[in-house]
Design a protein around this motif. Structure first.
Motif, PDB file in Angstrom:
ATOM      1  N   LYS A  13       0.959  -1.589  -0.267  1.00 33.88           N
ATOM      2  CA  LYS A  13       0.249   0.347   0.004  1.00 33.88           C
ATOM      3  C   LYS A  13       0.819   1.028   0.190  1.00 33.88           C
ATOM      4  N   ILE A  14       1.923   0.858   0.810  1.00 35.65           N
ATOM      5  CA  ILE A  14       2.343   2.267   1.179  1.00 35.65           C
ATOM      6  C   ILE A  14       3.339   2.312  -0.540  1.00 35.65           C
ATOM      7  N   TRP A  15       3.469   1.475  -1.286  1.00 37.59           N
ATOM      8  CA  TRP A  15       4.469   1.311  -2.773  1.00 37.59           C
ATOM      9  C   TRP A  15       3.334   2.251  -4.146  1.00 37.59           C
ATOM     10  N   SER A  16       2.128   1.665  -3.665  1.00 37.70           N
ATOM     11  CA  SER A  16       0.907   2.440  -4.458  1.00 37.70           C
ATOM     12  C   SER A  16       0.771   3.976  -4.393  1.00 37.70           C
ATOM     13  N   ARG A  85       4.057  -2.940 -11.187  1.00 33.80           N
ATOM     14  CA  ARG A  85       5.527  -2.206 -11.274  1.00 33.80           C
ATOM     15  C   ARG A  85       5.994  -2.938 -10.420  1.00 33.80           C
ATOM     16  N   ALA A  86       7.305  -3.029 -10.505  1.00 32.48           N
ATOM     17  CA  ALA A  86       8.759  -3.136  -9.882  1.00 32.48           C
ATOM     18  C   ALA A  86       9.058  -1.755  -9.357  1.00 32.48           C
ATOM     19  N   TRP A  91       7.336  -6.643  -7.109  1.00 33.54           N
ATOM     20  CA  TRP A  91       6.493  -6.761  -7.972  1.00 33.54           C
ATOM     21  C   TRP A  91       4.976  -6.260  -7.693  1.00 33.54           C
ATOM     22  N   LEU A  92       4.443  -4.957  -7.749  1.00 39.06           N
ATOM     23  CA  LEU A  92       3.471  -4.483  -6.763  1.00 39.06           C
ATOM     24  C   LEU A  92       2.429  -5.129  -7.955  1.00 39.06           C
ATOM     25  N   LEU A  93       2.013  -5.721  -7.573  1.00 35.14           N
ATOM     26  CA  LEU A  93       0.015  -5.830  -8.406  1.00 35.14           C
ATOM     27  C   LEU A  93      -0.331  -4.756  -8.066  1.00 35.14           C
ATOM     28  N   LEU A  94      -0.893  -3.513  -9.320  1.00 33.20           N
ATOM     29  CA  LEU A  94      -1.470  -3.328  -9.340  1.00 33.20           C
ATOM     30  C   LEU A  94      -2.786  -3.026  -9.387  1.00 33.20           C
ATOM     31  N   ASN A  96      -4.384  -4.977  -7.655  1.00 38.66           N
ATOM     32  CA  ASN A  96      -4.763  -5.368  -5.586  1.00 38.66           C
ATOM     33  C   ASN A  96      -4.259  -4.625  -4.715  1.00 38.66           C
ATOM     34  N   GLY A  97      -3.109  -3.950  -5.368  1.00 33.84           N
ATOM     35  CA  GLY A  97      -1.721  -3.316  -4.100  1.00 33.84           C
ATOM     36  C   GLY A  97      -0.791  -4.641  -3.548  1.00 33.84           C
ATOM     37  N   LYS A  98      -0.960  -6.370  -4.288  1.00 32.70           N
ATOM     38  CA  LYS A  98      -0.312  -7.262  -3.722  1.00 32.70           C
ATOM     39  C   LYS A  98       1.191  -6.997  -3.835  1.00 32.70           C
ATOM     40  N   ALA A  99       1.803  -7.380  -2.803  1.00 32.22           N
ATOM     41  CA  ALA A  99       3.201  -7.184  -3.126  1.00 32.22           C
ATOM     42  C   ALA A  99       4.270  -8.664  -3.547  1.00 32.22           C
ATOM     43  N   CYS A 100       4.522  -8.709  -4.516  1.00 30.38           N
ATOM     44  CA  CYS A 100       5.010 -10.628  -4.926  1.00 30.38           C
ATOM     45  C   CYS A 100       6.756 -10.881  -4.974  1.00 30.38           C
TER      46      CYS A 100
END
Length: 160
Positions: A13-16, A85-86, A91-94, A96-100
């Motif tokens: 969420k922070i990175w989004s 997005r890196a 990897w941030l899935l835009l 839903n905001g999930k970080a992978c």
């Protein structure tokens, strides 16, 4: 600088919330929380800040591929468009905001099963052309499975 422990969804969420020129979690949170910057541009970054900056973007250790901070990839799966997005070493899935932590985990996050994620995620080349992220890997680092040996010793059904 102080370290804090946060969950993956809070980190995502922070990175989004990131805006242009915000290269650290601290910079994002300073803007969001309305904090005044503690240092001027003439001050040197701390050791911790320098360590964080090296982790920006996403780095795949297996294939030694680095995706710069903000690098975007996309795909369509079962009629839905997805973007990632890196950001900050993930990897941030835009959607839903999930970080992978890998391309494979990113694909699993959208519901795929057992695919080659490197062939199914794409990026836009500088000329606007759509290209699979697999083109960014060093071919010499890709291990190929051996083909299954075919034998002619298996009888035809007609012979049984």
């Amino acid at each position: 600088m102080r370290s804090i422990n946060i969950s993956t969804d809070v980190f995502a969420k922070i990175w989004s919330l990131r805006q242009a020129a915000e290269d650290t979690e601290d910079a994002i949170l300073r803007r969001v929380l309305g904090c005044v910057s503690p240092r001027t541009d003439t001050q040197q970054p701390t050791v911790q800040t320098a360590r964080v900056n090296r982790a920006l973007g996403f780095h795949d250790r297996r294939f030694d591929v680095h995706f710069e901070e903000g690098f975007e990839i996309f795909r369509n799966y079962e009629g839905t468009d997805y973007k990632a997005r890196a950001a900050g070493g993930h990897w941030l899935l835009l959607n839903n905001g999930k970080a992978c932590v890998s391309l494979n985990e990113l694909s699993q996050a959208i519901g795929t099963k057992g695919e080659n994620a490197w062939m199914n995620w794409f990026f836009s080349a500088p000329n606007g052309e759509r290209k699979p992220v697999s083109q960014l890997r060093d071919e010499s680092k890709i291990r190929r499975r051996r083909p299954i040996a075919r034998t002619d010793s298996i009888p035809d059904l007609e012979d049984l």
